[in-house]
Design an enzyme around this catalytic site. Structure first.
Site, PDB file in Angstrom:
ATOM      1  N   PHE A   1       0.816  -1.231   0.000  1.00 33.82           N
ATOM      2  CA  PHE A   1       0.000   0.000   0.000  1.00 33.82           C
ATOM      3  C   PHE A   1       0.839   1.266   0.000  1.00 33.82           C
ATOM      4  O   PHE A   1       0.354   2.330  -0.360  1.00 33.82           O
ATOM      5  CB  PHE A   1      -0.949   0.011   1.217  1.00 33.82           C
ATOM      6  CG  PHE A   1      -0.279   0.421   2.511  1.00 33.82           C
ATOM      7  CD1 PHE A   1      -0.073   1.765   2.814  1.00 33.82           C
ATOM      8  CD2 PHE A   1       0.181  -0.531   3.422  1.00 33.82           C
ATOM      9  CE1 PHE A   1       0.562   2.153   3.990  1.00 33.82           C
ATOM     10  CE2 PHE A   1       0.807  -0.151   4.593  1.00 33.82           C
ATOM     11  CZ  PHE A   1       1.011   1.187   4.872  1.00 33.82           C
TER      12      PHE A   1
ATOM     13  N   LYS B   1      -1.156  -6.990  -9.257  1.00 30.89           N
ATOM     14  CA  LYS B   1      -2.146  -7.179  -8.188  1.00 30.89           C
ATOM     15  C   LYS B   1      -1.787  -6.144  -7.124  1.00 30.89           C
ATOM     16  O   LYS B   1      -0.932  -6.358  -6.282  1.00 30.89           O
ATOM     17  CB  LYS B   1      -2.046  -8.610  -7.626  1.00 30.89           C
ATOM     18  CG  LYS B   1      -3.305  -9.141  -6.970  1.00 30.89           C
ATOM     19  CD  LYS B   1      -3.802  -8.311  -5.788  1.00 30.89           C
ATOM     20  CE  LYS B   1      -2.905  -8.401  -4.595  1.00 30.89           C
ATOM     21  NZ  LYS B   1      -3.288  -7.410  -3.532  1.00 30.89           N
TER      22      LYS B   1
ATOM     23  N   SER C   1       5.341  -7.062   3.307  1.00 27.30           N
ATOM     24  CA  SER C   1       5.900  -7.398   4.620  1.00 27.30           C
ATOM     25  C   SER C   1       6.638  -8.746   4.566  1.00 27.30           C
ATOM     26  O   SER C   1       6.364  -9.578   3.688  1.00 27.30           O
ATOM     27  CB  SER C   1       4.777  -7.449   5.650  1.00 27.30           C
ATOM     28  OG  SER C   1       3.817  -8.411   5.253  1.00 27.30           O
TER      29      SER C   1
ATOM     30  N   CYS D   1       9.616   1.733   3.244  1.00 24.22           N
ATOM     31  CA  CYS D   1      10.498   0.606   3.587  1.00 24.22           C
ATOM     32  C   CYS D   1      11.915   1.097   3.825  1.00 24.22           C
ATOM     33  O   CYS D   1      12.740   0.393   4.377  1.00 24.22           O
ATOM     34  CB  CYS D   1      10.483  -0.428   2.483  1.00 24.22           C
ATOM     35  SG  CYS D   1      11.059   0.272   0.946  1.00 24.22           S
TER      36      CYS D   1
END
Ligand code: NAD
Length: 499
Positions: free
Chosen positions: A149, A173, A226, A281
């Site tokens: 996201f 996706k 993640s 990140c």
């Protein structure tokens, strides 16, 4: 209520799947749309369209592919404002940061525009008498990108331009939390002249991901998200014979030595810790600060963090927006409370901060925690929110040991005026991307992005030359050409007379 579409075989498709989930505007807490997972039939259609499109696109000339990429580059640049507004509305980040995200994605498109040079093979003349060897790379087929996201435009653009430039058919996706930008990208690819089926979008969550990761037609999976999911995707997709690059979570440390430029270090650590509300990140989540300068550094950081304007991402005054969801906010605040109870000193407390008029939004303010120790949850876990943990250290060796004991290895930064210390740090840390007086060392597109350890499961970084290698397979031809009247003897020896 808007229902976000899939994009299959060149057209938007109203989803038939259930159950739909809500897409929020994190700044207001209001629901702006809903998104439904792809059904088995929708997924099968996309796979079939991808396979058909691959047959033609993989044979399209390099000149044709390059023309499409150049057109896409122009359209993407022109759509920056539309994309930034969409990112900010669904992800929450401030508009200037959202524009920056588009710009970093654009860089990868520009890199991919050089595909004729990047796909060039090698030729060896006369490796033995009358024998030549040529090698080149060919695309894989239908490949899939599964994205998080926090960068709904940049991360898909780490993958798709390179997959497509090298001749593959790509299925995206996106995250169901901010899916709208994926459809803008699909529209731009179409307008650029990309044939139907080469870039497609399937919405959904784990069920869609698992179906793609095990689909026998899919040749490669690029995942960013993640670590637990990265490990799951890597295990699942490699078990069904696919090539996988799975980028996971992070816990990035900055080491601030006593000889650093303190003002620069403090202000850049603050921007790297709290930019995008810490949901990058490559965010700096931990500052390792040399004891001798720690009191001064904490004061500077807390002062700078107090100046951060937290409000609606579309507000031109905003430095920082909300986090992605109410659950994310509550988790971040609970981790801060736990740290305080475990003995961390709260130098700046963002808990409970709610901008006036946006009380329904998912806000929490910048938090600075001093005297954090490695046993605390705030140090052990990826917080993914606007929390900076300060750990006081004796010096360089202790800092390197701490970084290396961490299961993650995405990025690390050092602030110092010493070339020797920087060199020891660069060589000593088990981390993929290093900044020297640079807080967020995200490589430019012609280098490659990737961490070590739990931050990257798989063998390839994304984009750059590693991206080209990931989306292609090598072919080598060994050739001999004879005149019709030549009659050399064939050899039964494995060397085959090659010398
Ligand atoms: P996430 O792992 O929850 O989701 C990522 C993707 O996987 C989404 O498309 C999601 O729909 C799908 N997914 C989620 N759970 C799944 C499951 N159980 N099975 C199969 N698929 C599943 O990640 P997120 O919350 O969207 O993004 C934040 C995370 O991504 C952070 O950990 C962050 O560090 C990481 N991230 C890493 C990088 C990097 O380059 N290493 C870059 C950006 C984000």
């Amino acid at each position: 209520m808007t229902t976000i579409q899939h994009f299959i075989d060149g057209a938007g498709v109203a989803p038939a799947g259930q159950p739909a989930s809500a897409v929020y505007n994190p700044a207001t807490g209001e629901v702006s749309a809903e998104v439904a997972p792809a059904t088995a039939a929708e997924l099968a259609r996309a796979i079939e369209a991808g396979q058909t499109a691959f047959a033609a696109w993989s044979q399209a000339s390099l000149a044709k592919r390059t023309q499409v990429l150049f057109r896409f580059r122009q359209l993407l640049a022109a759509a920056t404002e539309e994309l930034a507004a969409t990112i900010s509305r669904e992800q929450g980040k401030v508009l200037s940061d959202a524009r920056g995200e588009v710009a970093r994605g654009l860089e990868v498109v520009e890199f991919a525009c050089g595909v004729p040079e990047l796909m060039k093979g090698d030729f060896s003349n006369q490796v033995a008498t009358g024998l030549d060897v040529i090698n080149w790379r060919e695309p894989l087929g239908v490949v899939v990108g599964i994205t998080p996201f926090n960068f709904p435009v940049m991360v898909p653009l780490w993958m798709a331009p390179i997959a497509i430039a090298t001749g593959n058919a790509f299925i995206l996706k996106p995250s169901p939390l901010d899916p709208s930008a994926s459809l803008i990208l699909a529209r731009l690819w179409s307008e650029a002249g990309l044939p139907p089926g080469v870039f497609q979008v399937l919405q959904g969550g784990p069920k869609t991901v698992n179906a793609l990761a095990t689909n026998p037609t899919v040749r490669a999976v690029s995942f960013v998200g993640s670590t637990p999911v990265a490990k799951h995707i890597h295990a699942t997709a490699t078990a069904s014979g696919k090539r996988v690059q799975a980028l996971g979570g992070a816990k990035n440390h900055a080491l601030v030595l006593r000889d650093a430029n303190a003002a620069f270090a403090a202000s850049s650590v603050v921007s790297a810790a709290f930019g995008a509300a810490g949901q990058r990140c490559m965010a700096l989540a931990v500052a390792l600060v040399e004891d001798a300068i720690a009191d001064d550094f904490v004061e500077r950081v807390a002062d700078a963090a107090r100046q951060v304007t937290v409000t609606h991402g579309a507000d031109a005054a905003a430095d920082m927006g909300p986090v992605i969801s109410a659950a994310a906010r509550d988790r971040v605040e609970a981790i801060v409370t736990e740290a305080a109870q475990a003995g961390a000193q709260v130098a700046l407390d963002g808990r409970g901060f709610r901008p006036v008029g946006l009380e329904g939004g998912f806000f929490t303010g910048p938090t600075v925690l001093d005297f954090v120790t490695p046993d605390m949850r705030v140090y052990r876990e990826e917080v993914f929110g606007p929390v900076l943990a300060i750990v006081r250290v004796g010096g360089l060796a202790e800092a390197i040991d701490l970084i290396n004991a961490n299961p993650y290895g995405n990025g690390a930064a050092i602030y110092t005026a010493s070339g020797a210390a920087a060199r020891e740090f660069k060589r000593g840390v088990n981390v993929g991307m290093i900044g020297v007086n640079v807080p967020i060392p995200v490589p430019v597109a012609y280098h490659s992005f990737g961490g070590w350890k739990d931050s990257l499961i798989g063998d390839f970084h994304v984009y750059g030359r590693e991206g080209i290698a990931f989306y292609t397979q090598a072919k080598v031809a060994t050739e001999r050409w004879l005149d019709p009247d030549e009659s050399p003897a064939a050899s039964f020896n494995f060397a085959g007379g090659s010398r």
